[in-house]
Write a protein that holds these residues in place. Structure first.
Motif, mmCIF file in Angstrom:
data_model
loop_
_atom_site.group_PDB
_atom_site.id
_atom_site.type_symbol
_atom_site.label_atom_id
_atom_site.label_comp_id
_atom_site.label_asym_id
_atom_site.label_seq_id
_atom_site.Cartn_x
_atom_site.Cartn_y
_atom_site.Cartn_z
ATOM 1 N N GLU A 1 2.302 1.658 -3.507
ATOM 2 C CA GLU A 1 1.277 2.152 -4.425
ATOM 3 C C GLU A 1 1.001 3.637 -4.189
ATOM 4 O O GLU A 1 0.824 4.408 -5.134
ATOM 5 N N ALA A 2 0.981 4.051 -2.914
ATOM 6 C CA ALA A 2 0.747 5.459 -2.601
ATOM 7 C C ALA A 2 1.901 6.318 -3.118
ATOM 8 O O ALA A 2 1.678 7.408 -3.669
ATOM 9 N N GLU A 3 3.140 5.843 -2.956
ATOM 10 C CA GLU A 3 4.295 6.590 -3.454
ATOM 11 C C GLU A 3 4.274 6.676 -4.970
ATOM 12 O O GLU A 3 4.594 7.719 -5.547
ATOM 13 N N ALA B 1 1.615 6.626 -6.893
ATOM 14 C CA ALA B 1 0.562 7.587 -7.254
ATOM 15 C C ALA B 1 1.058 9.013 -7.054
ATOM 16 O O ALA B 1 0.797 9.898 -7.885
ATOM 17 N N ALA B 2 1.785 9.249 -5.965
ATOM 18 C CA ALA B 2 2.324 10.589 -5.709
ATOM 19 C C ALA B 2 3.340 10.970 -6.789
ATOM 20 O O ALA B 2 3.345 12.115 -7.264
ATOM 21 N N LEU C 1 0.827 -1.206 0.000
ATOM 22 C CA LEU C 1 0.000 0.000 0.000
ATOM 23 C C LEU C 1 0.859 1.252 0.000
ATOM 24 O O LEU C 1 0.548 2.240 -0.677
ATOM 25 N N GLU C 2 1.961 1.220 0.781
ATOM 26 C CA GLU C 2 2.877 2.367 0.807
ATOM 27 C C GLU C 2 3.504 2.588 -0.562
ATOM 28 O O GLU C 2 3.617 3.734 -1.025
#
Length: 182
Positions: free
Chosen positions: A16-18, A20-21, A13-14
């Motif tokens: 994927e979030a990075e 996306a950022a 999840l981390e």
């Protein structure tokens, strides 16, 4: 075991979030620099969707142009992009190409062209596969330069010793063996 699964899921999840950022930052920079959206690399999902509408064409004549290939496949459907890769050292084109169609139904029409003659050569047409990230470093356990000793770690050197007057630590016949100088 459940805790390690939770750790893996939270790490995914981390990541994927990075990702996306980073995509958002790339989009903002592209807008500021007024770059076309084609300059921004597609996401993994977008790349899979593009590959599902693309074909690989093998045994393409080296003198072929993009226009020649598009003319040969024009009856299959609307072509969005045709690519003939080039060798990065010699800058000569390779003997294969890729065609991206507007719809996935066009692939079925293009696959019928497998074995057809194009510039006096029998071409191979297959559905394009999606590359899996990181597969290049896993070929036979050899990463970049690892086969030639480019990566760290100890190296084994084979050495043949020649002794004077037949003397040898192993008796007659001389000594041949492995020597690790490190």
């Amino acid at each position: 075991m459940a805790q390690s699964d939770n750790n893996c899921n939270s790490m995914e999840l981390e990541i994927e979030a990075e990702a996306a950022a980073l995509r958002e930052i790339q989009n903002q920079i592209a807008e500021k620099m007024e770059l076309p959206t084609k300059m921004i690399p597609p996401t993994a999902e977008e790349q899979k969707e593009i590959d599902s509408r693309s074909v690989f064409i093998g045994n393409v004549d080296f003198g072929s142009s993009i226009e020649d290939i598009e003319e040969h496949f024009k009856g299959c459907g609307e072509i969005i992009r045709t690519t003939i890769p080039k060798d990065k050292f010699t800058k000569k084109q390779k003997n294969f190409a890729y065609i991206e169609f507007a719809s996935a139904e066009s692939i079925e029409n293009a696959l019928v062209m497998n074995g057809s003659l194009f510039r006096s050569r029998q071409i191979v047409v297959t559905a394009k596969r999606t590359n899996k990230p990181g597969m290049g470093a896993q070929r036979g356990g050899r990463g970049r330069g690892g086969f030639r000793g480019g990566r760290g770690g100890q190296q084994t050197v084979v050495v043949k010793y020649v002794y004077v007057n037949g003397s040898s630590p192993r008796g007659r016949g001389g000594f041949r063996g492995r020597f690790n100088p490190y």
